[in-house]
Every structure is written in C-alpha cells, then in structure tokens.
Design an enzyme around this catalytic site. Structure first.
Site, PDB file in Angstrom:
ATOM      1  N   ASP A  12       0.726  -0.959  -0.261  1.00  0.00           N
ATOM      2  CA  ASP A  12      -0.140   0.208  -0.263  1.00  0.00           C
ATOM      3  C   ASP A  12       1.075   0.732   0.090  1.00  0.00           C
ATOM      4  O   ASP A  12       2.379   0.328  -0.330  1.00  0.00           O
ATOM      5  CB  ASP A  12      -0.455  -0.140   1.116  1.00  0.00           C
ATOM      6  CG  ASP A  12      -1.803   0.942   1.286  1.00  0.00           C
ATOM      7  OD1 ASP A  12      -1.968   1.411   0.427  1.00  0.00           O
ATOM      8  OD2 ASP A  12      -1.574   1.563   2.425  1.00  0.00           O
ATOM      9  N   ASP A  14       0.041   5.070   1.013  1.00  0.00           N
ATOM     10  CA  ASP A  14      -0.610   6.522   2.230  1.00  0.00           C
ATOM     11  C   ASP A  14      -0.699   5.628   3.561  1.00  0.00           C
ATOM     12  O   ASP A  14      -1.123   4.694   3.340  1.00  0.00           O
ATOM     13  CB  ASP A  14      -1.698   7.224   2.135  1.00  0.00           C
ATOM     14  CG  ASP A  14      -2.294   8.004   0.354  1.00  0.00           C
ATOM     15  OD1 ASP A  14      -1.751   9.201   0.534  1.00  0.00           O
ATOM     16  OD2 ASP A  14      -1.653   7.152  -0.568  1.00  0.00           O
ATOM     17  N   ASP A 177      -1.464  -0.725   6.139  1.00  0.00           N
ATOM     18  CA  ASP A 177      -1.946  -0.082   7.305  1.00  0.00           C
ATOM     19  C   ASP A 177      -3.037  -0.023   7.841  1.00  0.00           C
ATOM     20  O   ASP A 177      -3.611   0.291   8.477  1.00  0.00           O
ATOM     21  CB  ASP A 177      -0.941   1.091   7.513  1.00  0.00           C
ATOM     22  CG  ASP A 177      -2.097   2.611   6.220  1.00  0.00           C
ATOM     23  OD1 ASP A 177      -2.111   1.966   5.409  1.00  0.00           O
ATOM     24  OD2 ASP A 177      -2.324   2.870   6.946  1.00  0.00           O
TER      25      ASP A 177
END
Length: 231
Positions: A12, A14, A177
């Site tokens: 991922d 961001d 995240d």
C-alpha cells in the site's frame, strides 16, 4: 505457478510507505476554507481520517462545521475534485517516507523479490508522489484507484498488482496499514503484514493480521520466511 517465481511483495502507499497525512489534510482544509469554514482538520490528530481518503476527510470536516453552517447537498461531489487539485499542488510538501523504507526496498530487491504497489490513491497522483519520493523505479508495477473499475478490497486489484509485476498471487503477500488492506489480503487468499507505526500504532494488532511490523528493518527477513525459494 511459474517455475522460478521469486515471490512478490505488494505495498500500500499512504500510511504504509509514506506519511502523507499532513499534505492530505492541507488539501482538505483548503476546500473548507474556500467555503468559509476555516481549517476543520488537524494535521496531528486526524491522520487516521486522512488515510481513509479524500471523501472521508471531507465528510469528517463537514461534520465539524456546526449546525449553523449549512453544507449544501452535493458538497462532497463538488469538493472532491477540488481537493485532488489542491493536493496535486502540495503532494510532497510535508510527506516523507517512513524510516527504513529505502533500505528495505533495496534489501528485498537484492534478495530477488518482485515489488509492486496496490493503492486506492488516484493513479496520476500516486505516480507523481512515488517519483517525488525517489522510489518509483523500485516497483515493477502499480495498480491505483482508477486502474481498474474496482478498488481495494476487491481482490482483482491485488491480483493485477502482482500479475502486472510478473509474479503470481500464490507467492505474494501484502504490506499495508488499514482494515482495507487486511480485507484485500483475506479476499485474495494471501498473508498480510500491517505496519505498527501508522496512526493507530501497534493497535492494528486488533485486526489480527499475519504480522505487525514494528519497523521496515524487519521486512526483508519476514519476506524470506514467507516466500521461501521453491524446490
């Protein structure tokens, strides 16, 4: 499964590779100021909202505007392209890679692993950011919010990120995240490591990922353990 498939690590963007929250929040606040609402999000305390995307930030801000400030119907649809335009202008003003990212990517590449990105960020912005951060050439492929008609957690996004990089889903795993990343991995039938240094810290353990990364220095060994050589 391909012979000699070295394995693929999918990231991922961001909140995983880079702390983008301050620039995202600055773009949202620019939209709020344009409506005379002032800065409604805080760069230190609203990072969790930022990592859920532009529309999530807009909705959160409108919700704080107060009952006396009427938000017109359709404001989110009007402001979203404005937010993207503001963000394009400040995309790497405050954004930084998380500690250890560059060294971890170098170590993974040295071990022969394929690297790819799967993000819900619009493609042009993701490309611009990765180039500004100096790591775009580390990744063999990238699938973004507008690459396919679907977005994470749809497993087709993950599969495309792996296969376009030259790997196979069966020999891959995801580093992310958020719960969206966990759901993406579960839908794809792969393992997932969530970073323990984002907005929620090691609280991401509540999602029961296959691993929580305290720091990127632990990632190369994890990849070697999860993607052992074939044979």
């Amino acid at each position: 499964m391909m012979k000699n498939d070295p394995g693929t690590v999918v990231f991922d963007l961001d909140g995983t590779l880079a702390d983008t929250a301050a620039d995202l929040i600055a773009a949202a606040n620019a939209c709020f100021r344009a409506r005379g609402l002032g800065d409604l999000l805080d760069a230190r305390h609203d990072t969790g909202i930022a990592f859920h995307g532009g529309r999530a930030m807009l909705r959160a801000g409108y919700g704080r505007a107060g009952a006396d400030r009427l938000i017109p119907p359709g404001a989110e649809d009007e402001d979203y392209p404005r937010l993207l335009a503001f963000y394009d202008g400040c995309i790497a003003r405050s954004t930084t890679l998380y500690p250890g990212v560059t060294a971890a990517l170098e170590a993974l590449a040295a071990d022969g692993f394929i690297l790819s990105v799967c993000t819900n960020k619009p493609g042009a912005l993701a490309e611009k950011l990765l180039r500004a951060l100096g790591i775009r050439d580390r990744f063999a492929a990238m699938v973004a919010a507008d690459t396919l008609p679907v977005r994470k957690p749809d497993p087709r996004c993950y599969a495309a990120a792996v296969e376009r990089a030259g790997g196979t889903v069966a020999r891959s795993f995801l580093v992310g995240d958020t719960e969206t990343d966990l759901r993406t991995a579960r839908a794809s039938g792969v393992r997932v490591a969530l970073v323990g240094f984002g907005p929620e810290g090691d609280g991401v353990a509540r999602l029961a990922p296959d691993a929580v990364l305290a720091g990127f220095e632990a990632l190369p060994a994890l990849a070697r353990g999860w993607l052992r050589p074939l044979g």
